[in-house]
Design an enzyme around this catalytic site. Sequence first.
Site, PDB file in Angstrom:
ATOM      1  N   ASN A  89     -13.645  15.191  -0.532  1.00  0.00           N
ATOM      2  CA  ASN A  89     -14.308  13.933  -0.886  1.00  0.00           C
ATOM      3  C   ASN A  89     -15.815  14.152  -0.923  1.00  0.00           C
ATOM      4  O   ASN A  89     -16.355  14.944  -0.156  1.00  0.00           O
ATOM      5  CB  ASN A  89     -13.985  12.856   0.152  1.00  0.00           C
ATOM      6  CG  ASN A  89     -14.635  11.520  -0.182  1.00  0.00           C
ATOM      7  OD1 ASN A  89     -14.550  11.041  -1.320  1.00  0.00           O
ATOM      8  ND2 ASN A  89     -15.300  10.919   0.788  1.00  0.00           N
ATOM      9  N   THR A  90     -16.479  13.449  -1.806  1.00  0.00           N
ATOM     10  CA  THR A  90     -17.932  13.448  -1.786  1.00  0.00           C
ATOM     11  C   THR A  90     -18.423  12.060  -1.430  1.00  0.00           C
ATOM     12  O   THR A  90     -17.878  11.053  -1.893  1.00  0.00           O
ATOM     13  CB  THR A  90     -18.512  13.970  -3.123  1.00  0.00           C
ATOM     14  OG1 THR A  90     -19.933  13.965  -3.003  1.00  0.00           O
ATOM     15  CG2 THR A  90     -18.088  13.165  -4.322  1.00  0.00           C
ATOM     16  N   HIS A  91     -19.436  12.027  -0.556  1.00  0.00           N
ATOM     17  CA  HIS A  91     -19.869  10.759   0.035  1.00  0.00           C
ATOM     18  C   HIS A  91     -21.401  10.676   0.002  1.00  0.00           C
ATOM     19  O   HIS A  91     -22.078  11.650   0.356  1.00  0.00           O
ATOM     20  CB  HIS A  91     -19.365  10.674   1.480  1.00  0.00           C
ATOM     21  CG  HIS A  91     -19.701   9.380   2.137  1.00  0.00           C
ATOM     22  ND1 HIS A  91     -19.027   8.208   1.856  1.00  0.00           N
ATOM     23  CD2 HIS A  91     -20.660   9.057   3.034  1.00  0.00           C
ATOM     24  CE1 HIS A  91     -19.555   7.225   2.558  1.00  0.00           C
ATOM     25  NE2 HIS A  91     -20.544   7.710   3.275  1.00  0.00           N
TER      26      HIS A  91
ATOM     27  N   ILE B   9      -9.011   4.472   0.324  1.00  0.00           N
ATOM     28  CA  ILE B   9      -8.570   5.372   1.381  1.00  0.00           C
ATOM     29  C   ILE B   9      -7.215   5.928   0.971  1.00  0.00           C
ATOM     30  O   ILE B   9      -6.304   5.167   0.626  1.00  0.00           O
ATOM     31  CB  ILE B   9      -8.423   4.610   2.720  1.00  0.00           C
ATOM     32  CG1 ILE B   9      -9.731   3.877   3.071  1.00  0.00           C
ATOM     33  CG2 ILE B   9      -8.004   5.552   3.838  1.00  0.00           C
ATOM     34  CD1 ILE B   9     -10.940   4.747   3.179  1.00  0.00           C
ATOM     35  N   LEU B  10      -7.104   7.250   0.975  1.00  0.00           N
ATOM     36  CA  LEU B  10      -5.830   7.859   0.590  1.00  0.00           C
ATOM     37  C   LEU B  10      -4.802   7.651   1.698  1.00  0.00           C
ATOM     38  O   LEU B  10      -5.140   7.649   2.880  1.00  0.00           O
ATOM     39  CB  LEU B  10      -6.029   9.347   0.300  1.00  0.00           C
ATOM     40  CG  LEU B  10      -6.935   9.622  -0.904  1.00  0.00           C
ATOM     41  CD1 LEU B  10      -7.304  11.106  -0.985  1.00  0.00           C
ATOM     42  CD2 LEU B  10      -6.268   9.167  -2.207  1.00  0.00           C
TER      43      LEU B  10
ATOM     44  N   ARG C 272       0.826  -1.215   0.000  1.00  0.00           N
ATOM     45  CA  ARG C 272       0.000   0.000   0.000  1.00  0.00           C
ATOM     46  C   ARG C 272       0.863   1.269   0.000  1.00  0.00           C
ATOM     47  O   ARG C 272       0.524   2.272  -0.641  1.00  0.00           O
ATOM     48  CB  ARG C 272      -0.915  -0.040   1.232  1.00  0.00           C
ATOM     49  CG  ARG C 272      -1.918   1.056   1.263  1.00  0.00           C
ATOM     50  CD  ARG C 272      -2.918   0.918   2.379  1.00  0.00           C
ATOM     51  NE  ARG C 272      -3.287   2.243   2.866  1.00  0.00           N
ATOM     52  CZ  ARG C 272      -4.115   3.063   2.230  1.00  0.00           C
ATOM     53  NH1 ARG C 272      -4.657   2.711   1.090  1.00  0.00           N
ATOM     54  NH2 ARG C 272      -4.382   4.254   2.724  1.00  0.00           N
TER      55      ARG C 272
ATOM     56  N   GLY D 127      -8.768   9.577   8.513  1.00  0.00           N
ATOM     57  CA  GLY D 127      -9.778   8.585   8.876  1.00  0.00           C
ATOM     58  C   GLY D 127     -10.609   8.187   7.662  1.00  0.00           C
ATOM     59  O   GLY D 127     -10.360   8.640   6.542  1.00  0.00           O
TER      60      GLY D 127
HETATM   61  C1  GAR Z   1     -20.836   8.936  -5.610  1.00  0.00           C
HETATM   62  O1  GAR Z   1     -22.135   8.787  -5.100  1.00  0.00           O
HETATM   63  C2  GAR Z   1     -19.847   9.096  -4.483  1.00  0.00           C
HETATM   64  O2  GAR Z   1     -20.346   9.788  -3.387  1.00  0.00           O
HETATM   65  C3  GAR Z   1     -19.600   7.665  -4.125  1.00  0.00           C
HETATM   66  O3  GAR Z   1     -19.477   7.028  -5.356  1.00  0.00           O
HETATM   67  C4  GAR Z   1     -20.341   7.667  -6.291  1.00  0.00           C
HETATM   68  C5  GAR Z   1     -19.574   7.933  -7.549  1.00  0.00           C
HETATM   69  O4  GAR Z   1     -20.423   8.271  -8.587  1.00  0.00           O
HETATM   70  N1  GAR Z   1     -18.436   7.547  -3.305  1.00  0.00           N
HETATM   71  C6  GAR Z   1     -18.361   6.711  -2.289  1.00  0.00           C
HETATM   72  O5  GAR Z   1     -19.223   5.913  -2.004  1.00  0.00           O
HETATM   73  C7  GAR Z   1     -17.076   6.807  -1.484  1.00  0.00           C
HETATM   74  N2  GAR Z   1     -17.214   6.181  -0.227  1.00  0.00           N
HETATM   75  P1  GAR Z   1     -19.821   8.790  -9.973  1.00  0.00           P
HETATM   76  O6  GAR Z   1     -18.683   7.841 -10.352  1.00  0.00           O
HETATM   77  O7  GAR Z   1     -20.964   8.699 -10.930  1.00  0.00           O
HETATM   78  O8  GAR Z   1     -19.338  10.200  -9.755  1.00  0.00           O
END
Ligand code: GAR
Length: 201
Positions: free
Chosen positions: A108-110, A93-94, A66, A144
């Site tokens: 990050n978007t979650h 995870i970075l 890793r 985290g």
């Molecule tokens: C998004 O909903 C993002 O939040 C999620 O993957 C999707 C990517 O969609 N990320 C995670 O679940 C990270 N834990 P996309 O490839 O169409 O942008």
Amino acid sequence: MPARLVVLISGSGTNLQALLDAARSDQYPAKVVAVGADRRDAAGLIRAEKVGIPTFVVEPGDFADRAAWDAELAAEIQRFDADWVVSAGFMRILGPAVLSQHPHRIVNTHPALLPSFPGAHAVRDALAYGVTVTGCTVHLVDDGVDTGPVLAQQVVMVEQSDTEEVLHERIKAVERDLLVGVMQQLCSHDVEVIGREVVIS
Ligand code: GAR
């Protein structure tokens, strides 16, 4: 000068596409300078290639461990002189090499309302728990798992008939606008992080 974004993806890249679309406007304060993926078959890579944006792939399986993967990912990002790194559906995870290279400058978007349902199966976990509202969170990345300071959140109602796929699509429709809006804010202001507080001035 628009801020330089390096966007990391693993899948379809619709959040990436939203950033690419927004950045077509001269008014948008950022542009995507490179797209990285952890898998060669990430469909979103084609979105970047179509508009002539350089891509790179750093697959964990190609590295001894890793730490070596993390170092290579940091080196690739470094080549593009990023102001901000955006993890947009990047399902890894970075590591410390990437994190220390971009302190407080990784977003990050979650697809859940953190701190509920962190991790790789947020939509599935929220449905299994039986919540009636969920949503998405755009946050700064720390060391985290989905624990960094929150930048913005948006609520999405859960419908009784929802499957994981249907709910995730409804979340992503909201998430794309949220991410574009947050990056616009971050890239047009000074940003200071004090503990969990993000001061945008
Ligand atoms: C998004 O909903 C993002 O939040 C999620 O993957 C999707 C990517 O969609 N990320 C995670 O679940 C990270 N834990 P996309 O490839 O169409 O942008």
